[in-house]
Design a protein around this motif. Sequence first.
Motif, PDB file in Angstrom:
ATOM      1  N   HIS A  24       0.793  -1.165  -0.114  1.00  0.00           N
ATOM      2  CA  HIS A  24       0.123   0.064   0.077  1.00  0.00           C
ATOM      3  C   HIS A  24       0.889   1.499   0.073  1.00  0.00           C
ATOM      4  O   HIS A  24       0.632   2.205  -0.676  1.00  0.00           O
ATOM      5  N   GLY A  25       2.260   1.333   0.588  1.00  0.00           N
ATOM      6  CA  GLY A  25       2.813   2.326   0.526  1.00  0.00           C
ATOM      7  C   GLY A  25       3.414   2.431  -0.972  1.00  0.00           C
ATOM      8  O   GLY A  25       3.423   3.671  -1.297  1.00  0.00           O
ATOM      9  N   VAL A  26       3.608   1.502  -1.685  1.00  0.00           N
ATOM     10  CA  VAL A  26       4.027   1.655  -3.011  1.00  0.00           C
ATOM     11  C   VAL A  26       2.783   2.246  -3.867  1.00  0.00           C
ATOM     12  O   VAL A  26       3.047   3.201  -4.664  1.00  0.00           O
ATOM     13  N   LEU A  27       1.722   1.590  -3.622  1.00  0.00           N
ATOM     14  CA  LEU A  27       0.633   2.272  -4.322  1.00  0.00           C
ATOM     15  C   LEU A  27       0.337   3.818  -4.034  1.00  0.00           C
ATOM     16  O   LEU A  27      -0.038   4.383  -4.977  1.00  0.00           O
ATOM     17  N   ILE A  28       0.546   4.266  -2.905  1.00  0.00           N
ATOM     18  CA  ILE A  28       0.079   5.348  -2.446  1.00  0.00           C
ATOM     19  C   ILE A  28       1.483   6.459  -3.196  1.00  0.00           C
ATOM     20  O   ILE A  28       0.994   7.500  -3.873  1.00  0.00           O
ATOM     21  N   ALA A  29       2.483   5.875  -3.083  1.00  0.00           N
ATOM     22  CA  ALA A  29       3.619   6.692  -3.739  1.00  0.00           C
ATOM     23  C   ALA A  29       3.300   6.955  -5.303  1.00  0.00           C
ATOM     24  O   ALA A  29       3.455   7.743  -6.004  1.00  0.00           O
ATOM     25  N   VAL A  30       2.760   5.658  -6.135  1.00  0.00           N
ATOM     26  CA  VAL A  30       2.548   5.786  -7.479  1.00  0.00           C
ATOM     27  C   VAL A  30       1.419   6.888  -7.678  1.00  0.00           C
ATOM     28  O   VAL A  30       1.406   7.388  -8.565  1.00  0.00           O
ATOM     29  N   ASN A  31       0.561   6.642  -6.815  1.00  0.00           N
ATOM     30  CA  ASN A  31      -0.885   7.329  -7.179  1.00  0.00           C
ATOM     31  C   ASN A  31      -0.304   8.823  -7.031  1.00  0.00           C
ATOM     32  O   ASN A  31      -0.876   9.942  -7.712  1.00  0.00           O
ATOM     33  N   ILE A  32       0.540   9.306  -5.906  1.00  0.00           N
ATOM     34  CA  ILE A  32       0.975  10.656  -5.574  1.00  0.00           C
ATOM     35  C   ILE A  32       1.743  11.107  -7.140  1.00  0.00           C
ATOM     36  O   ILE A  32       1.671  12.194  -7.450  1.00  0.00           O
ATOM     37  N   VAL A  33       2.772  10.334  -7.406  1.00  0.00           N
ATOM     38  CA  VAL A  33       3.322  10.663  -8.684  1.00  0.00           C
ATOM     39  C   VAL A  33       2.459  10.960  -9.723  1.00  0.00           C
ATOM     40  O   VAL A  33       2.729  11.907 -10.593  1.00  0.00           O
ATOM     41  N   LEU A  34       1.600   9.987  -9.982  1.00  0.00           N
ATOM     42  CA  LEU A  34       0.824  10.230 -11.152  1.00  0.00           C
ATOM     43  C   LEU A  34      -0.207  11.483 -11.186  1.00  0.00           C
ATOM     44  O   LEU A  34      -0.425  12.018 -12.083  1.00  0.00           O
ATOM     45  N   GLY A  35      -0.477  11.586  -9.720  1.00  0.00           N
ATOM     46  CA  GLY A  35      -1.320  12.989  -9.571  1.00  0.00           C
ATOM     47  C   GLY A  35      -0.436  14.119  -9.906  1.00  0.00           C
ATOM     48  O   GLY A  35      -1.110  15.201 -10.485  1.00  0.00           O
ATOM     49  N   VAL A  36       0.787  14.171  -9.552  1.00  0.00           N
ATOM     50  CA  VAL A  36       1.706  15.328  -9.727  1.00  0.00           C
ATOM     51  C   VAL A  36       2.014  15.442 -11.224  1.00  0.00           C
ATOM     52  O   VAL A  36       1.777  16.649 -11.845  1.00  0.00           O
ATOM     53  N   VAL A  37       2.409  14.385 -11.821  1.00  0.00           N
ATOM     54  CA  VAL A  37       2.635  14.588 -13.169  1.00  0.00           C
ATOM     55  C   VAL A  37       1.359  14.888 -13.922  1.00  0.00           C
ATOM     56  O   VAL A  37       1.552  15.812 -14.822  1.00  0.00           O
ATOM     57  N   LEU A  38       0.053  14.611 -13.924  1.00  0.00           N
ATOM     58  CA  LEU A  38      -1.204  15.003 -14.488  1.00  0.00           C
ATOM     59  C   LEU A  38      -1.431  16.378 -14.098  1.00  0.00           C
ATOM     60  O   LEU A  38      -1.851  17.151 -15.201  1.00  0.00           O
TER      61      LEU A  38
END
Length: 61
Positions: A24-38
């Motif tokens: 879930h830590g990895v999923l949260i990190a990926v979610n935040i990175v995708l949010g920032v990129v978008l």
Amino acid sequence: MIFEWVNLGFNLADGHPTAFYVVHGVLIAVNIVLGVVLGVIGWRALRGGDSGIKGRKGGGG
């Protein structure tokens, strides 16, 4: 989306095996990175940012 984050917070407080927290830590990190990129892409689109293609002239080759 807010509901999902709140729900995740409650689920993480339940006490799970370490692998659960790692995944879930990895999923949260990926979610935040995708949010920032978008967000950056959207911000540049709204501001009419130069993509570098407009100013080019002819040719190629």
